[in-house]
Write an enzyme that holds these catalytic residues in place. Structure first.
Site, short mmCIF file in Angstrom:
data_model
loop_
_atom_site.label_atom_id
_atom_site.label_comp_id
_atom_site.label_asym_id
_atom_site.label_seq_id
_atom_site.Cartn_x
_atom_site.Cartn_y
_atom_site.Cartn_z
N GLU A 1 46.31 28.19 31.18
CA GLU A 1 46.48 26.89 31.82
C GLU A 1 45.08 26.31 32.03
O GLU A 1 44.21 26.98 32.59
CB GLU A 1 47.17 27.10 33.19
CG GLU A 1 47.50 25.80 33.85
CD GLU A 1 48.17 25.98 35.22
OE1 GLU A 1 48.57 27.12 35.55
OE2 GLU A 1 48.29 24.98 35.92
N ARG B 1 47.84 43.63 34.14
CA ARG B 1 46.67 42.77 34.15
C ARG B 1 45.42 43.58 34.48
O ARG B 1 45.51 44.65 35.08
CB ARG B 1 46.83 41.61 35.13
CG ARG B 1 46.94 42.03 36.58
CD ARG B 1 46.80 40.84 37.54
NE ARG B 1 47.53 39.68 37.09
CZ ARG B 1 46.98 38.46 36.94
NH1 ARG B 1 45.72 38.24 37.22
NH2 ARG B 1 47.70 37.45 36.56
N LYS C 1 41.78 32.35 39.32
CA LYS C 1 41.04 31.12 39.03
C LYS C 1 40.90 30.26 40.28
O LYS C 1 39.90 29.58 40.46
CB LYS C 1 41.76 30.33 37.93
CG LYS C 1 41.45 30.84 36.55
CD LYS C 1 42.03 29.94 35.48
CE LYS C 1 43.48 30.25 35.25
NZ LYS C 1 44.09 29.52 34.14
P1 ATP Z 1 44.75 33.47 37.37
O1 ATP Z 1 45.68 34.33 38.15
O2 ATP Z 1 43.38 34.01 37.22
O3 ATP Z 1 44.74 32.04 37.80
P2 ATP Z 1 46.62 32.92 35.37
O4 ATP Z 1 47.52 34.02 34.92
O5 ATP Z 1 47.19 31.87 36.23
O6 ATP Z 1 45.31 33.53 35.91
P3 ATP Z 1 46.60 31.61 32.86
O7 ATP Z 1 45.70 30.55 32.41
O8 ATP Z 1 48.03 31.29 33.07
O9 ATP Z 1 45.96 32.20 34.15
O10 ATP Z 1 46.47 32.88 31.93
C1 ATP Z 1 46.51 32.84 30.54
C2 ATP Z 1 46.88 34.19 30.04
O11 ATP Z 1 45.93 35.16 30.48
C3 ATP Z 1 48.23 34.62 30.56
O12 ATP Z 1 48.97 35.15 29.49
C4 ATP Z 1 47.91 35.65 31.59
O13 ATP Z 1 48.92 36.59 31.68
C5 ATP Z 1 46.59 36.24 31.08
N1 ATP Z 1 45.81 36.77 32.19
C6 ATP Z 1 45.44 36.14 33.31
N2 ATP Z 1 44.78 36.96 34.14
C7 ATP Z 1 44.74 38.16 33.52
C8 ATP Z 1 44.20 39.45 33.85
N3 ATP Z 1 43.56 39.66 35.01
N4 ATP Z 1 44.34 40.46 32.97
C9 ATP Z 1 44.97 40.25 31.80
N5 ATP Z 1 45.49 39.08 31.43
C10 ATP Z 1 45.39 38.04 32.27
MG MG Z 2 49.21 31.12 35.12
#
Ligand code: ATP
Ligand code: MG
Length: 562
Positions: free
Chosen positions: A37, A263, A273
């Site tokens: 995102e 994760r 984020k």
């Molecule tokens: P955050 O919790 O940091 O805001 P998010 O999951 O909301 O992260 P996205 O932009 O939706 O962020 O993530 C894009 C991809 O990266 C998704 O498929 C998510 O599952 C993966 N991702 C995010 N954080 C991690 C992590 N700590 N380890 C592995 N994959 C991750």
């Molecule tokens: Mg997300």
């Protein structure tokens, strides 16, 4: 990432993909996607996800899309879109012509929503957001049907179209999937799939005032793109039934499947984020690319290489159970990479002047120094030696502690690739601080070895008296506790490490380092690996970021039972 896995056991995702391919599922096609995102910069956790998704595609002759999952107009921004592309490319992956935006599918998603309504599988609900969550119940209490659940298809279509047309304010209605309010999985209790948001979207502008929610948009975007394996993190596990429900309701034929992995969680850092954005906005750090941040851009600026991050991803593996990874693992990856590739150099962080009293005044000789102890192919360089030079202040102790084998009055040490010197006299200022050492050298030890086999215990790095100054930035962990966001009642920023950055503006570096190109990497002997800052360093006025120390600074401390 290593594309050959011959020597490594397959992880569970590789198993799944390999088996599907073997069985001819999807006609042998493998198609993954990385779906960030665009509401912040990518971090090391995303790097793991990128390596998994692009890596699987590479390993199994498939494709991986980059999909900007931009369904929430409030938090997204084009600057983030740019940074995401930069970071994925830098990590070494390529989406070719397959960069997509979920917002490109808004029209298609809208049509899917109408189809769901026509199939009697979605309805417009006029409860408020608070009421919806209250009526949903929880794990122990079943939900209650919304009073609007039995609106007719015609009424639903009419209201949904008017939602789109902008007739209603935010929150007035939502479109909900009609599933099961008594489901043991609360995710299936008629989840909202569209909401009204009169907000400007960074790509679609003011075209839309209703936006699809993640659960609806994601699985359908996967379907539209022909994704085969939709890989996400474990917290989406309980949403998989919803993923399947929507896809089953709307997609005929081949359809994507969701798989979840654990994760990445790293000690001494925060990974969300939202929290990273908070530190950027309130200037707890200098920006998204602050070298203390575990964003990809921060790590890049710190001096990490793409190879080291890919190696890290391989090292930590892929599993289905959550665990904490120690920061020492990340350090190991970069240290091993830089040990191979970084030429050696000498720099002195806290210079102490040494006068070699028996060296002829006005004379300078050039000493040949190897650029890499194990790699003669990296060549040698010339370092000038004359009567005055600098050593590291803490390489001298006037009254040496037990076990201190460096310089002390009457003691002899080796200057790396130069000569043996012996401390004859200590000069101090009025306050009693040591300001200069008077030493003698042994001309027979040129190059750093004694022909008669005399041994010294210490070898010091040094720079010539004419060495230019440089700025050096030493980084420590950004947080002083292992789990800064563990306690929900405390602000994670209370645990910021006040000593995470030390700036030294009076370091001295050997002459060739003054001309170091921005983004070049060195091992400064005995001090660590350093990277010429891409923004602040210029040839002539170098600024070096310490990427990592030479020894593990994390696990060592933990082993001490801290
Ligand atoms: P955050 O919790 O940091 O805001 P998010 O999951 O909301 O992260 P996205 O932009 O939706 O962020 O993530 C894009 C991809 O990266 C998704 O498929 C998510 O599952 C993966 N991702 C995010 N954080 C991690 C992590 N700590 N380890 C592995 N994959 C991750
Ligand atoms: Mg997300």
């Amino acid at each position: 990432m290593t594309t050959s896995n011959e020597t490594q056991a397959r992880n569970f995702l590789q198993e799944i993909v390999a088996e599907d391919k073997q069985a001819g599922k999807y006609g042998g096609r493998v198609h993954t996607r990385f779906p960030p995102e665009p509401n912040g910069y990518l971090h090391i956790g995303h790097a793991k996800s990128i390596c998994i998704n692009f890596g699987l595609a590479q390993q199994y002759g498939g494709k991986c899309n980059l999909r900007l999952d931009d369904t929430n107009p409030l938090t997204e921004d084009t600057d983030y879109v740019e940074s995401i592309q930069r970071d994925v490319r830098w990590l070494g992956f390529d989406w070719d012509d397959r960069k997509f935006f979920a917002s490109d599918y808004f029209e298609k998603l809208y049509a899917f929503a109408e189809q769901l309504i026509r199939q009697g599988q979605a309805y417009v609900c006029s409860l408020t957001a608070d009421e919806i969550s209250e009526w949903r119940g929880d794990f122990t209490t079943p939900g209650r049907d919304s009073p609007y659940r039995n609106r007719t298809v015609e009424e639903n279509l009419d209201l949904f179209r008017r939602m789109r047309a902008g007739e209603f304010p935010d929150g007035k209605h939502t479109l909900r999937a009609k599933i099961d309010m008594a489901s043991p999985n609360p995710v299936l209790r008629d989840p909202p799939i569209y909401r009204i948001r009169h907000a400007h979207h960074h790509r679609t502008g003011d075209t839309w005032c209703i936006y699809p929610l993640y659960d609806f948009a994601h699985c359908l975007s996967d379907s539209i793109e022909g994704i085969t394996h939709s890989i996400c993190t474990l917290e989406f596990e309980n949403r998989r039934p919803l993923y399947d429900w929507i896809v089953d309701a709307l997609i005929k034929g081949e359809r994507p499947h969701q798989y979840e992995f654990a994760r990445l969680k790293l000690t001494y850092t925060v990974m969300s984020k939202r929290k990273l954005l908070q530190m950027v906005s309130d200037k707890s750090v200098s920006g998204w690319d602050d070298p203390r941040m575990l964003t990809i851009s921060g790590l890049r600026r710190r001096g990490f290489t793409p190879e080291s991050l890919r190696d890290f991803a391989t090292r930590i593996g892929v599993s289905k159970s959550d665990s904490w990874i120690d920061m020492g693992v990340l350090e190991l990856s970069i240290r091993e990479d830089l040990n191979e590739r970084a030429p050696r150099a000498m720099a002195v962080l806290r210079p102490l002047k040494v006068v070699v009293t028996n060296y002829p005044e006005g004379q300078t000789e050039m000493l040949e120094v190897a650029n890499h102890p194990q790699k003669p192919e990296l060549g040698t360089r010339q370092v000038p030696f004359s009567r005055e030079l600098f050593i590291e202040a803490d390489d001298f102790q006037e009254v040496p502690q037990k076990g201190f084998f460096r310089l002390a009055p009457g003691k002899e040490v080796r200057l790396r690739s130069a000569y043996f010197i012996k401390c004859e006299e200590v000069i101090k200022d009025a306050a009693g601080n040591v300001t200069e050492l008077r030493c003698t050298y042994d001309p027979a030890t040129r190059g750093g070895d004694s022909p008669e086999g005399r041994k010294v215990k210490g070898t010091l790095h040094w720079v010539p008296g004419t060495a230019p100054t440089a700025e050096v930035r030493l980084y420590d962990r950004l947080f002083s506790v292992e789990h800064p966001d563990k306690d929900k009642d405390r602000d994670f920023k209370e645990f910021l490490n006040p000593n995470s950055l030390e700036v030294i503006t009076t370091a001295r570096v050997e002459p060739m380092l003054a001309q170091a190109a921005p983004e070049s990497r060195f091992q400064f002997e005995r001090l660590g690996y350093f990277y010429a800052d891409p923004k602040d360093s210029t040839a002539g006025r170098p600024v070096f970021n310490r990427t990592v120390t030479l020894k593990d600074s994390w696990t060592k401390e933990q082993a001490k039972g801290k």
